[in-house]
Motif scaffolding. Structure first.
Motif, PDB file in Angstrom:
ATOM      1  N   UNK A 182      13.378  -0.102  -8.359  1.00  0.00           N
ATOM      2  CA  UNK A 182      12.361  -0.349  -7.329  1.00  0.00           C
ATOM      3  C   UNK A 182      12.749  -1.521  -6.442  1.00  0.00           C
ATOM      4  N   UNK A 183      13.413  -2.507  -7.004  1.00  0.00           N
ATOM      5  CA  UNK A 183      13.890  -3.622  -6.177  1.00  0.00           C
ATOM      6  C   UNK A 183      14.914  -3.121  -5.166  1.00  0.00           C
ATOM      7  N   UNK A 184      15.829  -2.269  -5.608  1.00  0.00           N
ATOM      8  CA  UNK A 184      16.852  -1.745  -4.701  1.00  0.00           C
ATOM      9  C   UNK A 184      16.233  -0.865  -3.614  1.00  0.00           C
ATOM     10  N   UNK A 185      15.072  -0.300  -3.889  1.00  0.00           N
ATOM     11  CA  UNK A 185      14.350   0.487  -2.890  1.00  0.00           C
ATOM     12  C   UNK A 185      13.401  -0.374  -2.059  1.00  0.00           C
ATOM     13  N   UNK A 186      13.418  -1.685  -2.292  1.00  0.00           N
ATOM     14  CA  UNK A 186      12.557  -2.641  -1.566  1.00  0.00           C
ATOM     15  C   UNK A 186      11.073  -2.314  -1.778  1.00  0.00           C
ATOM     16  N   UNK A 187      10.722  -1.941  -2.998  1.00  0.00           N
ATOM     17  CA  UNK A 187       9.341  -1.605  -3.333  1.00  0.00           C
ATOM     18  C   UNK A 187       8.685  -2.661  -4.212  1.00  0.00           C
ATOM     19  N   UNK A 188       9.372  -3.748  -4.495  1.00  0.00           N
ATOM     20  CA  UNK A 188       8.777  -4.857  -5.247  1.00  0.00           C
ATOM     21  C   UNK A 188       8.555  -5.999  -4.262  1.00  0.00           C
ATOM     22  N   UNK A 189       7.292  -6.294  -3.972  1.00  0.00           N
ATOM     23  CA  UNK A 189       6.961  -7.309  -2.980  1.00  0.00           C
ATOM     24  C   UNK A 189       6.694  -8.674  -3.596  1.00  0.00           C
ATOM     25  N   UNK A 190       6.658  -8.734  -4.905  1.00  0.00           N
ATOM     26  CA  UNK A 190       6.466 -10.016  -5.591  1.00  0.00           C
ATOM     27  C   UNK A 190       7.551 -10.151  -6.656  1.00  0.00           C
ATOM     28  N   UNK A 191       8.778 -10.489  -6.248  1.00  0.00           N
ATOM     29  CA  UNK A 191       9.863 -10.581  -7.230  1.00  0.00           C
ATOM     30  C   UNK A 191       9.644 -11.664  -8.271  1.00  0.00           C
TER      31      UNK A 191
END
Length: 812
Positions: free
Chosen positions: A438-447
């Motif tokens: 999901x991070x690689x898909x830019x779907x995590x907005x609060x890392x």
């Protein structure tokens, strides 16, 4: 002697006067030089950007730093009619004089002297440019400075440069500056497309841009001066007699209606905001910002979304947003941020950039990742009720239809968006690995929130995303697993992208999402979920029906829609399938405009094999129901089906599904499902439900510690053998979970719990022990209901060979 003295005095006086006059002259020259200095950069206005669509159509003109609206003339030749009209109106000898028109000065002086007041001016276009660039009070002193500066301007710039600078600076009503701006505002066209009458109107307006505005009380004076200018243009040879006659007969139609400032385009406001927020890197030197938007499509999509307002309002939804993307270039072709840009229902908010719970829309990315990790696309997934321990507590997922479906294929689990299967799959893939995807898909907005924050809820909507982010993620599947960011302006580079999934995994997931038969179990024949053209389609609904999503894509386009309320209020049980999918279907009809979407190109490394429809394994002699399935080469099944036997109509399932089948049997819906290793008569497999047992004896304690009594509880009990590290347990307690704490209700003496266990292999019965003492032996579905009083309990489930599982719970 006296004569000589007098001559000496006169001589000294004469030279004193000469020196004084010379000093004054030098001072005046120095003053004039300083006061009339000209810097070419002062003519370089910084316009507010003119935002255009992909075909050059105007979306919005943004005011500049001083509030003026300015669009510079395009580079290249100055429009001839515009130049001729302004020269005829303001400076007929423009091409001849050096910045000051001596003939005009003499003429004006004579007229002013005869009238005894100023009735005529002699300002050239260059002098007017000087006044516009260096504003100040209109006095004779300023007039002299403007004249001198005009000479210096013409020494520095060519005539064409002077004319262009003037035409870009001339005020033409309200905060409109420049002929290109006024042409767009008053006539909705570029200055290069003006007719002689329109060009003369703008030249006439320059004399009194506020008093003579087209809709003002003195509009007749504007018309009179326009006719005068047309006559001058004919006298100067700019117009033929026929052209003059036609221009005077031409009806002038000003863009907009009513009094005041003209109406300027205000299109796609939410996309314009996004494009402007991306910084100045995309702006051209002429102040034009070209976006990727297709205005014609934008207007049609806006109308379609708005047409659903009444229907959505009845279902408790006040807002909707939509995005259309060209997958080949990742260009945003249409973007609707709300039903209407305005105060109603918080319509100024941009629904495509708002963080919302995505519901089930994140599931396809888990399934694609599972395929890349070696899972078979024909695998059978457990869709049964389970309790999961997460770092944030116990997680009890449920399907949208509040039922469980037992053994389901990988294809059906995704197509029908089953939550229980998805959580089961995520538990196997691993939340951390999926979080990284999901991070690689830019779907995590609060890392800063790691995978433990979201737990197994990662796949059912816990991480909030925006509609734009979701659109880009689905375009990744359309583009063979290659993620690329969205583009909003023509200046945005086409990113080479990052390969998140293999082309084979992306293709198989796309094939599932485009398969109407894969989603019939839940969505049936709903028209919106079964579009005429073949599209990959996925919906999502967040908790309490707050957010409704639908995304559809073909190789060419991705279409995404969100429906809900900006204030976070739940809808009236509106879902992605009922709220968002109908809008997507209508947008798809507009996007494809009667054409058929292309087929998804099949990558190398994809093979098709026949499998058993129930087990997903290689069909055996007893497998009557078979189907074709796609596989990544090397992941196809090799084991022969274990569900069926020759000339045997039963589907014999593993004992993991004992609880699901027991429930189905109680409802009369067991069909041909049976448990492997048990009689076909389910009444013999599942004994009648026993009433809850009384609370067991209080735990014995020794020196303050609970005595579990394992291994010596009774002569007939097998010795408990817990599984070794890494060993798959034969018996697993699925409820309660180790460490669970239960609180007594006010006035209650005990809490009722149903203990549940799974067996990996057929086991006739398991023995339940509470604090080391035998409580009962239960056959499938291996459940036992107990009333537990306050205290700590060690619960053990043991198979006949001693292998089992144990948990500890607390009743408070």
């Amino acid at each position: 002697m006296l004569f000589m003295k007098a001559g000496s005095v006169r001589s000294r006086f004469f030279w004193a006067v000469i020196l004084l006059l010379g000093g004054l002259l030098v001072s005046g020259v120095i003053y004039l030089e300083a006061a009339t200095r000209f810097e070419p950069r002062t003519l370089q206005l910084v316009p507010g950007p003119l935002v255009l669509d992909r075909k050059g159509r105007i979306l919005r003109l943004i005011p500049g730093l001083q509030g003026q609206r300015l669009v510079k003339l395009p580079e290249g030749k100055i429009p001839s009619l515009v130049a001729q009209a302004f020269i005829a109106a303001e400076d007929q000898r423009f091409w001849c004089h050096p910045g000051i028109d001596a003939v005009a000065v003499l003429r004006a002086a004579g007229q002013n002297l005869a009238a005894g007041r100023i009735v005529s001016g002699a300002s050239t276009l260059t002098m007017q440019l000087s006044r516009l660039a260096y504003p100040g009070p209109r006095t004779y002193h300023r007039k002299i400075l403007e004249a001198v500066r005009s000479l210096r301007i013409e020494q520095t710039l060519s005539k064409e440069e002077v004319l262009r600078a003037y035409l870009d600076r001339v005020p033409l009503g309200g905060n409109l500056v420049g002929v290109e701006t006024a042409s767009l505002a008053y006539f909705n066209k570029s200055a290069s497309d003006l007719t002689p009458g329109e060009a003369a109107s703008l030249a006439a307006l320059a004399k009194a841009p506020t008093a003579w505005r087209p809709w003002g009380p003195r509009a007749d004076r504007l018309a009179a001066r326009q006719r005068l200018i047309l006559g001058r243009m004919a006298q100067l040879g700019f117009l033929s007699p026929q052209e003059l006659a036609a221009a005077r007969q031409e009806p002038l139609v000003f863009h907009g209606a009513g009094r005041g400032a003209p109406i300027l385009p205000f299109q796609a406001p939410h996309l314009v905001q996004i494009a402007l927020s991306r910084g100045k890197s995309s702006r051209t030197t002429q102040g034009r910002l070209a976006t990727t938007l297709d205005l014609s499509l934008q207007q049609r999509v806006e109308a379609l979304v708005r047409s659903h307002r009444t229907q959505l309002a009845r279902a408790g939804a006040s807002q909707a947003a939509a995005v259309v993307v060209d997958n080949r270039t990742m260009a945003v072709l249409a973007l609707v941020g709300s039903l209407h840009y305005g105060p109603r229902d918080q319509g100024f908010n941009n629904g495509v950039t708002a963080l919302r719970s995505p519901g089930s829309t994140l599931k396809p990315f888990l399934y694609a990742q599972a395929l890349d990790q070696g899972f078979s696309s024909a695998a059978v997934l457990e869709d049964v009720e389970r309790h999961y321990r997460t770092p944030r507590g116990e997680f009890n997922p449920a399907n949208f239809d509040r039922s469980s479906h037992g053994p389901v294929s990988f294809r059906e689990a995704l197509g029908n968006s089953l939550n229980l299967s998805a959580v089961h799959l995520l538990n196997q893939v691993g939340p951390s690995a999926y979080y990284d995807t999901l991070i690689r898909l830019h779907l995590i907005n609060h890392p800063e929130r790691g995978p433990e924050h979201y737990g197994l809820g990662l796949v059912v909507g816990n991480p909030e995303v925006t509609l734009l982010q979701l659109t880009a993620a689905y375009a990744t599947l359309a583009n063979g697993g290659l993620y690329r960011p969205l583009r909003f302006t023509s200046g945005d580079p086409v990113d080479p992208g990052v390969q998140v999934f293999s082309p084979q995994a992306a293709y198989i997931v796309t094939d599932i999402l485009a398969d109407p038969l894969a989603r019939t179990r839940i969505f049936g024949g709903a028209p919106a979920m079964n579009p005429v053209c073949r599209l990959a389609l996925k919906t999502g609904t967040s908790t309490r029906y707050r957010d409704c999503w639908c995304v559809a894509y073909s190789p060419e386009f991705t279409i995404a829609v969100w429906v809900g309320n900006f204030n976070g209020q739940p809808t009236a049980r509106l879902s992605g399938a009922s709220g968002a999918a109908p809008i997507v279907a209508e947008i798809a009809h507009e996007v494809f405009a009667g054409t058929v979407p292309q087929d998804f190109p099949r990558p190398q490394g994809i093979i098709s094999r026949n499998v058993c429809s129930f087990s997903g394994l290689v069909p055996g002699p007893g497998c009557i129901h078979q189907r074709q399935e796609l596989f990544i080469a090397g992941a196809e099944p090799t084991q022969v089906c274990t569900y069926h036997q020759p000339r045997d109509p039963w589907h014999r399932m593993p004992t993991l599904y004992a609880g699901w089948l027991h429930k189905r049997h109680g409802q009369g819906g067991e069909g041909r499902f049976r448990l492997a290793g048990f009689p076909l008569d389910l009444d013999k497999v599942f004994p009648p439900v026993q009433p809850a047992a009384s609370a067991p004896p209080k735990p014995a304690s020794r020196n303050g510690k609970v005595s579990l009594g394992l291994g010596g509880a009774g002569a007939g009990l097998p010795r408990f053998n817990p599984p070794a590290p890494g060993e798959v347990p034969l018996v697993s307690i699925t409820y309660p979970l180790n460490g669970d704490r239960f609180q007594l209700l006010p006035g209650a003496d005990s809490v009722r719990l149903t203990l549940k266990a799974d067996c990996r292999m057929p086991v006739p019965a398991i023995t339940w022990l509470v604090n080391g003492r035998e409580q009962a032996a239960t056959a499938p579905p291996y459940e036992l209901t107990l009333d537990l009083a306050r205290g700590r309990y060690h619960l053990t489930a043991v198979a006949p060979d001693g292998r089992g599982d144990a948990v500890e719970v607390m009743v408070e």
